[in-house]
Design a protein around this motif. Structure first.
Motif, PDB file in Angstrom:
ATOM      1  N   ALA A  84    -114.269  58.783 -33.391  1.00  0.00           N
ATOM      2  CA  ALA A  84    -113.937  58.195 -32.101  1.00  0.00           C
ATOM      3  C   ALA A  84    -113.114  59.275 -31.396  1.00  0.00           C
ATOM      4  N   ALA A  85    -113.399  59.535 -30.129  1.00  0.00           N
ATOM      5  CA  ALA A  85    -112.718  60.624 -29.434  1.00  0.00           C
ATOM      6  C   ALA A  85    -112.018  60.122 -28.185  1.00  0.00           C
ATOM      7  N   THR A  86    -110.980  60.860 -27.807  1.00  0.00           N
ATOM      8  CA  THR A  86    -110.189  60.529 -26.627  1.00  0.00           C
ATOM      9  C   THR A  86    -110.134  61.754 -25.724  1.00  0.00           C
ATOM     10  N   VAL A  87    -110.214  61.545 -24.418  1.00  0.00           N
ATOM     11  CA  VAL A  87    -110.135  62.646 -23.457  1.00  0.00           C
ATOM     12  C   VAL A  87    -108.847  63.434 -23.692  1.00  0.00           C
ATOM     13  N   GLY A  88    -108.967  64.743 -23.782  1.00  0.00           N
ATOM     14  CA  GLY A  88    -107.819  65.630 -23.933  1.00  0.00           C
ATOM     15  C   GLY A  88    -107.339  65.839 -25.365  1.00  0.00           C
ATOM     16  N   ALA A  89    -107.792  65.032 -26.289  1.00  0.00           N
ATOM     17  CA  ALA A  89    -107.364  65.167 -27.692  1.00  0.00           C
ATOM     18  C   ALA A  89    -108.468  65.849 -28.502  1.00  0.00           C
ATOM     19  N   GLU A  90    -108.065  66.677 -29.450  1.00  0.00           N
ATOM     20  CA  GLU A  90    -109.058  67.346 -30.300  1.00  0.00           C
ATOM     21  C   GLU A  90    -109.664  66.354 -31.284  1.00  0.00           C
ATOM     22  N   GLY A  91    -110.982  66.419 -31.426  1.00  0.00           N
ATOM     23  CA  GLY A  91    -111.699  65.619 -32.410  1.00  0.00           C
ATOM     24  C   GLY A  91    -112.470  66.561 -33.324  1.00  0.00           C
ATOM     25  N   VAL A 115    -123.478  74.726 -32.850  1.00  0.00           N
ATOM     26  CA  VAL A 115    -123.401  73.467 -32.114  1.00  0.00           C
ATOM     27  C   VAL A 115    -123.211  73.793 -30.638  1.00  0.00           C
ATOM     28  N   GLU A 116    -124.014  73.147 -29.792  1.00  0.00           N
ATOM     29  CA  GLU A 116    -123.901  73.291 -28.341  1.00  0.00           C
ATOM     30  C   GLU A 116    -123.264  72.027 -27.785  1.00  0.00           C
ATOM     31  N   ALA A 117    -122.183  72.244 -27.021  1.00  0.00           N
ATOM     32  CA  ALA A 117    -121.464  71.115 -26.442  1.00  0.00           C
ATOM     33  C   ALA A 117    -122.097  70.696 -25.124  1.00  0.00           C
ATOM     34  N   PRO A 118    -122.047  69.404 -24.812  1.00  0.00           N
ATOM     35  CA  PRO A 118    -122.545  68.933 -23.516  1.00  0.00           C
ATOM     36  C   PRO A 118    -121.506  69.218 -22.416  1.00  0.00           C
ATOM     37  N   ALA A 119    -121.857  68.961 -21.177  1.00  0.00           N
ATOM     38  CA  ALA A 119    -120.928  69.132 -20.063  1.00  0.00           C
ATOM     39  C   ALA A 119    -119.697  68.260 -20.284  1.00  0.00           C
ATOM     40  N   GLY A 120    -118.534  68.808 -19.978  1.00  0.00           N
ATOM     41  CA  GLY A 120    -117.294  68.058 -20.131  1.00  0.00           C
ATOM     42  C   GLY A 120    -116.697  68.143 -21.519  1.00  0.00           C
ATOM     43  N   VAL A 121    -117.253  69.008 -22.379  1.00  0.00           N
ATOM     44  CA  VAL A 121    -116.746  69.158 -23.749  1.00  0.00           C
ATOM     45  C   VAL A 121    -116.702  70.648 -24.101  1.00  0.00           C
ATOM     46  N   PHE A 143    -119.294  71.388 -42.932  1.00  0.00           N
ATOM     47  CA  PHE A 143    -118.614  72.058 -41.833  1.00  0.00           C
ATOM     48  C   PHE A 143    -117.885  71.023 -40.992  1.00  0.00           C
ATOM     49  N   ALA A 144    -116.775  71.434 -40.359  1.00  0.00           N
ATOM     50  CA  ALA A 144    -116.058  70.590 -39.411  1.00  0.00           C
ATOM     51  C   ALA A 144    -116.133  71.287 -38.057  1.00  0.00           C
ATOM     52  N   VAL A 145    -116.606  70.575 -37.054  1.00  0.00           N
ATOM     53  CA  VAL A 145    -116.741  71.127 -35.713  1.00  0.00           C
ATOM     54  C   VAL A 145    -115.662  70.499 -34.833  1.00  0.00           C
ATOM     55  N   ALA A 146    -114.680  71.327 -34.436  1.00  0.00           N
ATOM     56  CA  ALA A 146    -113.600  70.855 -33.574  1.00  0.00           C
ATOM     57  C   ALA A 146    -114.063  70.900 -32.117  1.00  0.00           C
ATOM     58  N   PHE A 147    -113.697  69.867 -31.364  1.00  0.00           N
ATOM     59  CA  PHE A 147    -114.079  69.811 -29.945  1.00  0.00           C
ATOM     60  C   PHE A 147    -113.005  69.084 -29.149  1.00  0.00           C
ATOM     61  N   THR A 148    -112.996  69.326 -27.852  1.00  0.00           N
ATOM     62  CA  THR A 148    -112.099  68.629 -26.938  1.00  0.00           C
ATOM     63  C   THR A 148    -112.896  68.231 -25.712  1.00  0.00           C
ATOM     64  N   ALA A 149    -112.820  66.949 -25.349  1.00  0.00           N
ATOM     65  CA  ALA A 149    -113.533  66.434 -24.179  1.00  0.00           C
ATOM     66  C   ALA A 149    -112.579  66.378 -22.991  1.00  0.00           C
ATOM     67  N   THR A 150    -113.091  66.734 -21.816  1.00  0.00           N
ATOM     68  CA  THR A 150    -112.290  66.678 -20.589  1.00  0.00           C
ATOM     69  C   THR A 150    -112.648  65.477 -19.724  1.00  0.00           C
ATOM     70  N   GLU A 151    -113.664  64.728 -20.156  1.00  0.00           N
ATOM     71  CA  GLU A 151    -114.074  63.523 -19.420  1.00  0.00           C
ATOM     72  C   GLU A 151    -114.629  62.492 -20.390  1.00  0.00           C
ATOM     73  N   ALA A 152    -114.545  61.227 -19.993  1.00  0.00           N
ATOM     74  CA  ALA A 152    -115.003  60.126 -20.845  1.00  0.00           C
ATOM     75  C   ALA A 152    -116.522  59.948 -20.736  1.00  0.00           C
ATOM     76  N   LYS A 155    -121.240  61.576 -25.154  1.00  0.00           N
ATOM     77  CA  LYS A 155    -121.536  63.004 -25.098  1.00  0.00           C
ATOM     78  C   LYS A 155    -122.532  63.351 -26.204  1.00  0.00           C
ATOM     79  N   THR A 156    -123.665  63.936 -25.814  1.00  0.00           N
ATOM     80  CA  THR A 156    -124.718  64.295 -26.766  1.00  0.00           C
ATOM     81  C   THR A 156    -124.645  65.776 -27.097  1.00  0.00           C
ATOM     82  N   PHE A 157    -124.345  66.055 -28.357  1.00  0.00           N
ATOM     83  CA  PHE A 157    -124.275  67.425 -28.869  1.00  0.00           C
ATOM     84  C   PHE A 157    -125.635  67.785 -29.471  1.00  0.00           C
ATOM     85  N   THR A 158    -125.981  69.047 -29.445  1.00  0.00           N
ATOM     86  CA  THR A 158    -127.186  69.539 -30.123  1.00  0.00           C
ATOM     87  C   THR A 158    -126.783  70.743 -30.964  1.00  0.00           C
ATOM     88  N   GLY A 159    -127.668  71.169 -31.836  1.00  0.00           N
ATOM     89  CA  GLY A 159    -127.369  72.332 -32.657  1.00  0.00           C
ATOM     90  C   GLY A 159    -128.417  72.592 -33.709  1.00  0.00           C
TER      91      GLY A 159
END
Length: 185
Positions: A84-91, A115-121, A143-152, A155-159
């Motif tokens: 579960a992710a929150t805007v501005g927090a690392e997941g 891993v390719e991040a979607p827009a806003g991540v 593997f652990a993929v760290a990410f940060t979202a800038t919008e709610a 979000k669909t990741f590909t890779g």
């Protein structure tokens, strides 16, 4: 032809193939080997030749290759656990391969994850190599993929996950295309 003579003929053909094609069948074409073929014990003369699973490869190479999509038993499981992710927090998303049954990870293969991040991540490290793995041994590659979202939003990741799994005398290089969704609040 008597059964014992037929078994010896099959055994001689198997031994000749082993001498001509060292290493795993999937890696032999790339010039890579797991080294297991060099350590194999010679078969006993009276032992029946082992049956080969899979299907024959067309062309010069006549070694059987196991294809997970055509067998009842798949070689591995792919597990993706998005948090579960929150805007501005690392997941962190956990992505791992778990071999099944007699299969194990090929530790000599250049395992990698992109891993390719979607827009806003943004992704902390979009391309990871074996050295970046949380855990890699014969039982798993994680593997652990760290990410940060800038919008709610969803979000669909590909890779792509590249690895190889092996059994006693066969290694199979794999490329898994990834797609997973993270709900960002």
């Amino acid at each position: 032809m008597p059964a014992q003579l037929r078994n010896r003929s099959i055994l001689l053909l198997s031994l000749a193939s082993a001498l001509l094609m060292p290493g795993c069948a999937g890696e032999a074409a790339k010039g890579e080997g797991s080294g297991k073929a060099d350590k194999a014990e010679p078969a006993k003369a009276d032992a029946p030749a082992p049956e080969t699973a899979g299907k024959p490869v067309e062309g010069e190479q006549k070694v059987a290759v196991v294809d997970g999509s055509n067998t009842e038993e798949k070689e591995y499981d792919l597990q993706i656990d998005p948090p579960a992710a929150t805007v501005g927090a690392e997941g962190k998303v956990s992505i791992k391969i778990v071999p099944r049954g007699v299969w194990h990870m090929n530790l000599e293969y250049p395992t990698s994850l992109s891993v390719e991040a979607p827009a806003g991540v943004t992704v902390g490290k979009p391309k990871q190599k074996k050295e970046d793995a949380v855990k890699i041994d014969e039982q798993t590659a994680e593997f652990a993929v760290a990410f940060t979202a800038t919008e709610a939003g969803e979000k669909t990741f590909t890779g792509e996950f590249k690895f190889a799994v092996c059994e006693e005398d066969t290694c199979v290089p794999k490329t898994e295309k990834l797609q997973f969704v993270v709900a960002v609040k």
